[in-house]
Design a protein around this motif. Structure first.
Motif, mmCIF file in Angstrom:
data_model
loop_
_atom_site.group_PDB
_atom_site.id
_atom_site.type_symbol
_atom_site.label_atom_id
_atom_site.label_comp_id
_atom_site.label_asym_id
_atom_site.label_seq_id
_atom_site.Cartn_x
_atom_site.Cartn_y
_atom_site.Cartn_z
ATOM 1 N N GLY A 169 14.162 -7.527 -6.656
ATOM 2 C CA GLY A 169 14.748 -6.329 -7.234
ATOM 3 C C GLY A 169 14.417 -5.092 -6.418
ATOM 4 O O GLY A 169 15.282 -4.231 -6.182
ATOM 5 N N ARG A 170 13.178 -5.004 -5.962
ATOM 6 C CA ARG A 170 12.797 -3.844 -5.146
ATOM 7 C C ARG A 170 13.511 -3.856 -3.800
ATOM 8 O O ARG A 170 14.015 -2.821 -3.338
ATOM 9 C CB ARG A 170 11.275 -3.814 -4.938
ATOM 10 C CG ARG A 170 10.815 -2.640 -4.074
ATOM 11 C CD ARG A 170 9.305 -2.560 -3.976
ATOM 12 N NE ARG A 170 8.710 -2.108 -5.231
ATOM 13 C CZ ARG A 170 8.590 -0.835 -5.586
ATOM 14 N NH1 ARG A 170 9.036 0.128 -4.791
ATOM 15 N NH2 ARG A 170 8.006 -0.517 -6.733
ATOM 16 N N VAL A 171 13.591 -5.029 -3.150
ATOM 17 C CA VAL A 171 14.229 -5.104 -1.841
ATOM 18 C C VAL A 171 15.706 -4.733 -1.943
ATOM 19 O O VAL A 171 16.212 -3.911 -1.168
ATOM 20 C CB VAL A 171 14.061 -6.508 -1.224
ATOM 21 C CG1 VAL A 171 14.884 -6.625 0.056
ATOM 22 C CG2 VAL A 171 12.592 -6.791 -0.930
ATOM 23 N N PHE A 172 16.417 -5.325 -2.903
ATOM 24 C CA PHE A 172 17.845 -5.014 -3.048
ATOM 25 C C PHE A 172 18.056 -3.543 -3.409
ATOM 26 O O PHE A 172 18.999 -2.908 -2.938
ATOM 27 C CB PHE A 172 18.465 -5.913 -4.113
ATOM 28 C CG PHE A 172 18.921 -7.260 -3.604
ATOM 29 C CD1 PHE A 172 20.241 -7.466 -3.226
ATOM 30 C CD2 PHE A 172 18.030 -8.313 -3.503
ATOM 31 C CE1 PHE A 172 20.672 -8.696 -2.759
ATOM 32 C CE2 PHE A 172 18.444 -9.555 -3.046
ATOM 33 C CZ PHE A 172 19.761 -9.755 -2.663
ATOM 34 N N THR A 173 17.180 -3.001 -4.246
ATOM 35 C CA THR A 173 17.310 -1.592 -4.646
ATOM 36 C C THR A 173 17.086 -0.674 -3.459
ATOM 37 O O THR A 173 17.841 0.288 -3.247
ATOM 38 C CB THR A 173 16.319 -1.267 -5.768
ATOM 39 O OG1 THR A 173 16.601 -2.086 -6.909
ATOM 40 C CG2 THR A 173 16.411 0.196 -6.172
ATOM 41 N N ALA A 180 9.291 1.851 9.177
ATOM 42 C CA ALA A 180 9.519 2.379 7.833
ATOM 43 C C ALA A 180 9.138 1.359 6.772
ATOM 44 O O ALA A 180 8.568 1.713 5.722
ATOM 45 C CB ALA A 180 10.982 2.791 7.672
ATOM 46 N N CYS A 181 9.431 0.090 7.010
ATOM 47 C CA CYS A 181 9.040 -0.957 6.054
ATOM 48 C C CYS A 181 7.524 -1.084 5.986
ATOM 49 O O CYS A 181 6.952 -1.296 4.908
ATOM 50 C CB CYS A 181 9.659 -2.295 6.450
ATOM 51 S SG CYS A 181 11.444 -2.394 6.229
ATOM 52 N N TRP A 182 6.865 -0.971 7.122
ATOM 53 C CA TRP A 182 5.397 -1.091 7.143
ATOM 54 C C TRP A 182 4.747 0.058 6.387
ATOM 55 O O TRP A 182 3.786 -0.142 5.634
ATOM 56 C CB TRP A 182 4.901 -1.124 8.580
ATOM 57 C CG TRP A 182 3.409 -0.960 8.693
ATOM 58 C CD1 TRP A 182 2.727 0.164 9.039
ATOM 59 C CD2 TRP A 182 2.423 -1.954 8.405
ATOM 60 N NE1 TRP A 182 1.378 -0.045 8.994
ATOM 61 C CE2 TRP A 182 1.158 -1.348 8.610
ATOM 62 C CE3 TRP A 182 2.487 -3.278 8.007
ATOM 63 C CZ2 TRP A 182 -0.032 -2.047 8.419
ATOM 64 C CZ3 TRP A 182 1.295 -3.972 7.820
ATOM 65 C CH2 TRP A 182 0.056 -3.354 8.028
ATOM 66 N N GLN A 183 5.280 1.248 6.548
ATOM 67 C CA GLN A 183 4.677 2.410 5.896
ATOM 68 C C GLN A 183 4.888 2.412 4.387
ATOM 69 O O GLN A 183 4.074 2.984 3.653
ATOM 70 C CB GLN A 183 5.256 3.699 6.497
ATOM 71 C CG GLN A 183 4.703 4.050 7.870
ATOM 72 C CD GLN A 183 5.037 5.469 8.250
ATOM 73 O OE1 GLN A 183 6.176 5.903 8.095
ATOM 74 N NE2 GLN A 183 4.057 6.212 8.735
ATOM 75 N N ASN A 184 5.951 1.802 3.929
ATOM 76 C CA ASN A 184 6.251 1.739 2.498
ATOM 77 C C ASN A 184 5.557 0.511 1.921
ATOM 78 O O ASN A 184 6.115 -0.586 1.894
ATOM 79 C CB ASN A 184 7.770 1.659 2.306
ATOM 80 C CG ASN A 184 8.185 1.717 0.847
ATOM 81 O OD1 ASN A 184 7.417 1.398 -0.056
ATOM 82 N ND2 ASN A 184 9.430 2.110 0.608
ATOM 83 N N GLU A 241 5.106 -5.278 0.635
ATOM 84 C CA GLU A 241 4.632 -6.414 -0.161
ATOM 85 C C GLU A 241 5.788 -7.143 -0.829
ATOM 86 O O GLU A 241 5.765 -8.379 -0.964
ATOM 87 C CB GLU A 241 3.628 -5.925 -1.208
ATOM 88 C CG GLU A 241 2.356 -5.330 -0.623
ATOM 89 C CD GLU A 241 1.666 -6.297 0.325
ATOM 90 O OE1 GLU A 241 1.495 -7.478 -0.037
ATOM 91 O OE2 GLU A 241 1.302 -5.871 1.447
ATOM 92 N N ALA A 242 6.812 -6.411 -1.231
ATOM 93 C CA ALA A 242 7.978 -7.043 -1.853
ATOM 94 C C ALA A 242 8.707 -7.928 -0.849
ATOM 95 O O ALA A 242 9.133 -9.044 -1.188
ATOM 96 C CB ALA A 242 8.923 -5.974 -2.406
#
Length: 341
Positions: free
Chosen positions: A43-47, A315-319, A324-325
């Motif tokens: 859900g988090r990834v798609f959002t 950007a993915c690493w910083q978030n 984790e998602a």
């Protein structure tokens, strides 16, 4: 417009027989991840992606009681995604369908399979993907029958701006040598299965060439289970499925920057779209398996690619929550194309 491909590991195991999400602490198809945890991660990834269209590889099963479209639309509703409608093509028997989640305000896709219907005897050329293709896979001068275990999804797409193009979702597979006895039989079966995967790539490339010859723009996306230099048998055949699908130097070529970099600089560090745990070796294997290829006519529309890799994309690493998602959601990571359509 944002178009993505995402292989979701055992998405089907997250739904009950009524196509509703199983938000509980039972095991999912992901090792060490509960169904509830994988659902929330997805859900988090798609959002966060907020895509206009996502080609879902390994989508929920289609069967007597299971409904791929209903399951995906239920998932989208639970997380209030813009891409809330779903469409699929030919079902398969692997519990891993190919389907598109999309925003109906941004684009209208229609299942539009091309090619002649082929009966049990198959057909030469590029028949419809739910049939069989006749092709000589070796040197015995006899034609073999090749079938897709997961027939590619062919869509005719019209965007809100009135732009039309062909979209093909694919999941190519080379079966493991199950049941083989001894190293010689493992090698023989592995080579035969590899030949079949390359034949599937030839079949798919023929369809792309037909679409391009008809004046269509084409986007090919999905998990090709292959990449330049990836397969141990590539030296035997001289090329990979990806190279077949890109096309010859003097022909109408498809383009993906990550594939291009891998082909041009095979010894350099490569992008990756999947991460598998090799338990017996105590390590992870990274691989470039997922692609979004576009035809030449779309390269003028300001395309921009991004792999949502939690360790390779800054950007993915910083978030941290997204990072984790991505790790909990699947063993593959989304490949995203932003393009002016």
């Amino acid at each position: 417009m944002r178009i993505a491909t995402y292989n979701v590991e055992w998405f089907s195991s997250l739904f009950d027989e009524d196509n509703r999400l199983l938000r509980d602490d039972e095991a999912s198809g992901r090792q060490g991840v509960s169904r509830a945890a994988q659902i929330e991660a997805l859900g988090r990834v798609f959002t966060e992606m907020d895509a206009d269209a996502v080609m879902v590889v390994e989508a929920p099963d289609q069967g007597r009681r299971r409904d791929t479209v209903a399951a995906l639309e239920h998932f989208a509703g639970q997380f209030q995604l813009r891409a809330r409608k779903a469409i699929m093509g030919f079902a398969n028997t692997t519990q891993q369908e190919i389907a598109l989640l999309f925003d109906p305000a941004a684009l209208v896709p229609m299942h539009d399979p091309r090619g002649a219907e082929a009966g049990p005897e198959g057909a030469v050329g590029a028949p419809r993907f739910d049939g069989a293709m006749r092709i000589d896979l070796d040197v015995d001068a006899r034609e073999d029958l090749v079938r897709f275990s997961k027939p590619p999804l062919e869509l005719d797409v019209t965007t809100a701006k009135g732009r039309t193009f062909r979209m093909i979702g694919a999941h190519l597979k080379s079966k493991a040598p199950h049941g083989a006895r001894g190293d010689d039989e493992v090698m023989r079966i592995s080579i035969a299965n590899r030949r079949k995967q390359l034949a599937q790539a030839i079949w798919l490339r023929r369809r792309i060439e037909e679409d391009l010859a008809a004046g269509d723009d084409v986007i090919l996306l999905g998990d090709l289970n292959d990449g330049p230099g990836l397969d141990e048998f590539e030296h035997l055949f001289g090329y990979s499925s990806v190279e077949i699908l890109i096309g010859p130097e003097d022909g109408a070529r498809m383009f993906d920057p990550h594939a291009q970099d891998a082909l041009r600089h095979p010894l350099a560090a490569q992008a990756s779209t999947a991460r598998f745990h090799i338990e017996r070796q105590g390590r992870y294997l990274s691989a470039l398996l997922d692609y979004v290829m576009i035809s030449e006519g779309l390269r003028t529309e300001r395309p921009k690619w991004r792999i949502w890799h939690p360790f390779e994309d800054h950007a993915c690493w910083q978030n941290a929550p997204l990072r984790e998602a991505l790790l909990a959601a699947s063993d593959h990571f989304p490949v995203v194309l932003d393009i002016d359509l």
